[in-house]
Design a protein around this motif. Sequence first.
Motif, PDB file in Angstrom:
ATOM      1  N   ARG A 165       0.808  -1.224   0.000  1.00 40.17           N
ATOM      2  CA  ARG A 165       0.000   0.000   0.000  1.00 40.17           C
ATOM      3  C   ARG A 165       0.835   1.265   0.000  1.00 40.17           C
ATOM      4  O   ARG A 165       0.464   2.268  -0.610  1.00 40.17           O
ATOM      5  N   HIS A 166       1.952   1.234   0.724  1.00 47.02           N
ATOM      6  CA  HIS A 166       2.745   2.445   0.939  1.00 47.02           C
ATOM      7  C   HIS A 166       4.025   2.509   0.121  1.00 47.02           C
ATOM      8  O   HIS A 166       4.698   3.548   0.118  1.00 47.02           O
ATOM      9  N   ASN A 167       4.403   1.406  -0.532  1.00 50.09           N
ATOM     10  CA  ASN A 167       5.624   1.347  -1.355  1.00 50.09           C
ATOM     11  C   ASN A 167       6.891   1.698  -0.590  1.00 50.09           C
ATOM     12  O   ASN A 167       7.869   2.140  -1.180  1.00 50.09           O
ATOM     13  N   SER A 168       6.856   1.507   0.716  1.00 45.99           N
ATOM     14  CA  SER A 168       7.991   1.868   1.547  1.00 45.99           C
ATOM     15  C   SER A 168       7.891   1.127   2.873  1.00 45.99           C
ATOM     16  O   SER A 168       6.803   1.028   3.448  1.00 45.99           O
ATOM     17  N   THR A 169       9.020   0.625   3.370  1.00 38.45           N
ATOM     18  CA  THR A 169       8.992  -0.016   4.678  1.00 38.45           C
ATOM     19  C   THR A 169       8.919   1.032   5.796  1.00 38.45           C
ATOM     20  O   THR A 169       8.368   0.759   6.850  1.00 38.45           O
ATOM     21  N   ILE A 170       9.445   2.218   5.536  1.00 33.83           N
ATOM     22  CA  ILE A 170       9.354   3.297   6.536  1.00 33.83           C
ATOM     23  C   ILE A 170       7.893   3.721   6.705  1.00 33.83           C
ATOM     24  O   ILE A 170       7.386   3.794   7.827  1.00 33.83           O
ATOM     25  N   ALA A 171       7.202   3.991   5.597  1.00 33.24           N
ATOM     26  CA  ALA A 171       5.796   4.392   5.664  1.00 33.24           C
ATOM     27  C   ALA A 171       4.923   3.256   6.194  1.00 33.24           C
ATOM     28  O   ALA A 171       3.983   3.497   6.954  1.00 33.24           O
ATOM     29  N   ALA A 172       5.239   2.028   5.808  1.00 32.39           N
ATOM     30  CA  ALA A 172       4.485   0.879   6.313  1.00 32.39           C
ATOM     31  C   ALA A 172       4.652   0.766   7.823  1.00 32.39           C
ATOM     32  O   ALA A 172       3.680   0.517   8.545  1.00 32.39           O
ATOM     33  N   GLY A 173       5.874   0.953   8.300  1.00 31.46           N
ATOM     34  CA  GLY A 173       6.123   0.915   9.738  1.00 31.46           C
ATOM     35  C   GLY A 173       5.349   1.988  10.481  1.00 31.46           C
ATOM     36  O   GLY A 173       4.757   1.727  11.527  1.00 31.46           O
ATOM     37  N   LYS A 174       5.331   3.192   9.936  1.00 34.11           N
ATOM     38  CA  LYS A 174       4.575   4.281  10.564  1.00 34.11           C
ATOM     39  C   LYS A 174       3.088   3.955  10.604  1.00 34.11           C
ATOM     40  O   LYS A 174       2.418   4.182  11.608  1.00 34.11           O
ATOM     41  N   ALA A 175       2.572   3.402   9.501  1.00 37.31           N
ATOM     42  CA  ALA A 175       1.152   3.049   9.438  1.00 37.31           C
ATOM     43  C   ALA A 175       0.796   1.953  10.446  1.00 37.31           C
ATOM     44  O   ALA A 175      -0.307   1.946  10.994  1.00 37.31           O
ATOM     45  N   LEU A 176       1.740   1.048  10.678  1.00 30.98           N
ATOM     46  CA  LEU A 176       1.498  -0.054  11.610  1.00 30.98           C
ATOM     47  C   LEU A 176       1.922   0.265  13.037  1.00 30.98           C
ATOM     48  O   LEU A 176       1.691  -0.530  13.950  1.00 30.98           O
ATOM     49  N   GLY A 177       2.586   1.404  13.226  1.00 28.86           N
ATOM     50  CA  GLY A 177       3.075   1.771  14.552  1.00 28.86           C
ATOM     51  C   GLY A 177       4.286   0.948  14.968  1.00 28.86           C
ATOM     52  O   GLY A 177       4.484   0.679  16.145  1.00 28.86           O
ATOM     53  N   LEU A 178       5.094   0.568  13.976  1.00 27.46           N
ATOM     54  CA  LEU A 178       6.276  -0.254  14.210  1.00 27.46           C
ATOM     55  C   LEU A 178       7.492   0.380  13.564  1.00 27.46           C
ATOM     56  O   LEU A 178       7.376   1.303  12.771  1.00 27.46           O
ATOM     57  N   SER A 179       8.651  -0.156  13.867  1.00 28.72           N
ATOM     58  CA  SER A 179       9.874   0.354  13.244  1.00 28.72           C
ATOM     59  C   SER A 179      10.010  -0.187  11.826  1.00 28.72           C
ATOM     60  O   SER A 179       9.461  -1.240  11.484  1.00 28.72           O
ATOM     61  N   GLN A 180      10.772   0.536  11.026  1.00 27.28           N
ATOM     62  CA  GLN A 180      11.057   0.110   9.659  1.00 27.28           C
ATOM     63  C   GLN A 180      11.768  -1.230   9.671  1.00 27.28           C
ATOM     64  O   GLN A 180      11.486  -2.098   8.846  1.00 27.28           O
ATOM     65  N   SER A 181      12.668  -1.428  10.608  1.00 25.18           N
ATOM     66  CA  SER A 181      13.428  -2.676  10.653  1.00 25.18           C
ATOM     67  C   SER A 181      12.534  -3.874  10.971  1.00 25.18           C
ATOM     68  O   SER A 181      12.749  -4.966  10.446  1.00 25.18           O
ATOM     69  N   THR A 182      11.518  -3.685  11.795  1.00 27.33           N
ATOM     70  CA  THR A 182      10.583  -4.766  12.095  1.00 27.33           C
ATOM     71  C   THR A 182       9.805  -5.153  10.845  1.00 27.33           C
ATOM     72  O   THR A 182       9.655  -6.339  10.538  1.00 27.33           O
ATOM     73  N   VAL A 183       9.340  -4.167  10.111  1.00 30.86           N
ATOM     74  CA  VAL A 183       8.594  -4.439   8.875  1.00 30.86           C
ATOM     75  C   VAL A 183       9.498  -5.172   7.888  1.00 30.86           C
ATOM     76  O   VAL A 183       9.097  -6.190   7.305  1.00 30.86           O
ATOM     77  N   GLN A 184      10.708  -4.697   7.712  1.00 31.61           N
ATOM     78  CA  GLN A 184      11.649  -5.319   6.788  1.00 31.61           C
ATOM     79  C   GLN A 184      11.961  -6.758   7.199  1.00 31.61           C
ATOM     80  O   GLN A 184      11.971  -7.662   6.374  1.00 31.61           O
ATOM     81  N   ARG A 185      12.188  -6.956   8.477  1.00 27.88           N
ATOM     82  CA  ARG A 185      12.517  -8.287   8.984  1.00 27.88           C
ATOM     83  C   ARG A 185      11.353  -9.268   8.789  1.00 27.88           C
ATOM     84  O   ARG A 185      11.550 -10.400   8.344  1.00 27.88           O
ATOM     85  N   ARG A 186      10.134  -8.844   9.097  1.00 30.43           N
ATOM     86  CA  ARG A 186       8.964  -9.722   8.965  1.00 30.43           C
ATOM     87  C   ARG A 186       8.666 -10.010   7.494  1.00 30.43           C
ATOM     88  O   ARG A 186       8.285 -11.122   7.140  1.00 30.43           O
ATOM     89  N   LEU A 187       8.835  -9.014   6.629  1.00 27.99           N
ATOM     90  CA  LEU A 187       8.618  -9.217   5.205  1.00 27.99           C
ATOM     91  C   LEU A 187       9.661 -10.193   4.648  1.00 27.99           C
ATOM     92  O   LEU A 187       9.324 -11.108   3.887  1.00 27.99           O
ATOM     93  N   SER A 188      10.900 -10.041   5.039  1.00 20.23           N
ATOM     94  CA  SER A 188      11.961 -10.952   4.608  1.00 20.23           C
ATOM     95  C   SER A 188      11.691 -12.373   5.088  1.00 20.23           C
ATOM     96  O   SER A 188      11.914 -13.340   4.354  1.00 20.23           O
ATOM     97  N   GLU A 189      11.203 -12.503   6.307  1.00 18.56           N
ATOM     98  CA  GLU A 189      10.882 -13.823   6.842  1.00 18.56           C
ATOM     99  C   GLU A 189       9.730 -14.461   6.072  1.00 18.56           C
ATOM    100  O   GLU A 189       9.755 -15.655   5.777  1.00 18.56           O
TER     101      GLU A 189
END
Length: 68
Positions: free
Chosen positions: A14-38
């Motif tokens: 939706r956001h084309n960005s892990t930073i924006a996705a993290g903000k939307a989810l209330g999480l850090s960019q690294s958490t989003v990146q890590r979970r997506l990679s997993e």
Amino acid sequence: FDWNDLKYFLAVARHNSTIAAGKALGLSQSTVQRRLSELERRIGRKLVARQPAGYRLTEFGEALRPYA
């Protein structure tokens, strides 16, 4: 795989960005990146491709998105 990881995939889609996705989810960019990679590791396919302007869905990611 963990079905909950689909929310990270959808947020990046939706956001084309892990930073924006993290903000939307209330999480850090690294958490989003890590979970997506997993998620990608567990299903054995790439869902997103990094671009200079952010992320775009791969062909497989586009096919999965309506089902997520």
